[in-house]
Design an enzyme around this catalytic site. Structure first.
Site, short mmCIF file in Angstrom:
data_model
loop_
_atom_site.label_atom_id
_atom_site.label_comp_id
_atom_site.label_asym_id
_atom_site.label_seq_id
_atom_site.Cartn_x
_atom_site.Cartn_y
_atom_site.Cartn_z
N ASP A 89 0.78 -1.28 0.06
CA ASP A 89 0.34 -0.14 0.02
C ASP A 89 1.07 1.36 -0.15
OD1 ASP A 89 -1.99 -1.98 0.57
OD2 ASP A 89 -2.79 -1.10 2.16
N HIS A 140 -6.32 3.15 -3.75
CA HIS A 140 -6.11 3.41 -2.24
C HIS A 140 -6.37 4.79 -1.75
CE1 HIS A 140 -4.99 2.38 1.94
NE2 HIS A 140 -3.89 2.72 1.78
N HIS A 144 -4.31 9.19 0.78
CA HIS A 144 -4.53 8.69 2.29
C HIS A 144 -5.51 9.33 3.16
CE1 HIS A 144 -3.38 5.61 5.19
NE2 HIS A 144 -3.04 4.93 3.97
N HIS A 231 3.92 -2.40 3.18
CA HIS A 231 3.84 -1.00 2.41
C HIS A 231 5.02 -0.87 1.70
CE1 HIS A 231 0.93 -0.75 5.84
NE2 HIS A 231 0.27 0.19 5.17
NI NI Z 1 -2.68 2.96 3.67
#
Ligand code: NI
Length: 275
Positions: A89, A140, A144, A231
């Protein structure tokens, strides 16, 4: 070493010797059980061959010039095999993602990247490479944001901005949305027109600064049918991947979220998870 021609017919069977592959001649044919993978420091292509496919090295050619072909294993059948989906991510990022892409290519592993539109905007070529390397791309959000703090119109604006940018880059528009922080409400689920792609394995990579410890935690938390949240913007995570990917490949077929769950563009909207 086990040698096949490009048509997959058996040519000969020799002891692998220094390569360390355990292969035995049985009834004139080679039996090539998947060997225990060698340590992480050993040659990457050897490990890939040992884990996923059989390396083809023609005889009587200088080793450094040998063209290498591989016989790929069939696509994983996750109804019968232990599969695991790695997800990365918050990227892509030129400081870390290229190293991960290179590693994934070495092992012929496809994963799912849940990208931020703002990062795609910064690094369009890198995002295109993520796609052209065969990885799945999920949305995503743009930057954020916590969608539970947004009004529906703000959620949609933010979500669409990322979808549109990917479309402009000729990348198939995502069919999965992962809300930042996993933060959801009924309003988020109702407003976002895609299935929600969550996870069921969280090794908490954000909390680690030691790659070996993180790798151990990934291996300890992995389970069949797992969707692992990681990540790619974290250098420790990419460093740990050098250790945990070959180790995971001893136990699991590593696949994308859509491959693991059978999700596709025609699937009814819902929460995509596994087990
Ligand atoms: Ni995230």
């Amino acid at each position: 070493m086990l040698l096949f021609d490009r048509g997959a017919s058996l040519v000969t069977c020799l002891q692998a010797g220094s390569v360390g592959l355990a292969m035995a001649a049985i009834g004139g044919a080679c039996a090539a059980p998947l060997p225990a993978a060698p340590p992480a420091e050993t040659n990457t292509k050897t490990r890939v061959a040992a884990s996923r496919s059989i390396s083809v090295l023609p005889l009587a050619m200088p080793e450094s010039r040998q063209p290498e072909a591989t016989i790929e294993l069939p696509p994983a059948d996750c109804t019968k095999e232990a599969c695991l989906a790695l997800t990365f991510d918050d990227g892509p990022d030129t400081r870390t993602t290229p190293m991960l892409l290179s590693l994934l290519k070495d092992y012929d592993v496809q994963v799912t990247f849940f990208v931020l539109g703002s990062q795609v905007h910064k690094y369009p070529d890198l995002t295109k490479q993520v796609h052209s390397d065969g990885h799945e791309i999920g949305n995503h959000s743009w930057n954020h944001s916590d969608y539970t703090k947004f009004k529906p119109v703000q959620m949609l604006d933010d979500f669409d901005r990322t979808q549109r940018l990917l479309e402009e880059l000729d990348i198939p528009t995502p069919t999965l949305f992962r809300p930042p922080y996993g933060a959801r409400t009924a309003a988020v689920d109702a407003t976002i027109p895609l299935s929600i792609g969550l996870w069921n394995v969280d090794p908490k990579d954000w909390a680690f600064n030691d790659a070996k410890k993180l790798a151990r935690n990934v291996l300890a938390t992995a389970k069949p049918g797992g969707i692992v949240v990681l990540h790619d913007v974290k250098p420790t995570t990419v460093a740990a991947a050098k250790v945990f990917i070959p180790e995971l490949m001893k136990k699991y077929r590593l696949v994308t979220v859509s491959h693991l769950t059978g999700h596709n563009a025609e699937s009814p909207k819902g929460v995509v998870s596994s087990q």
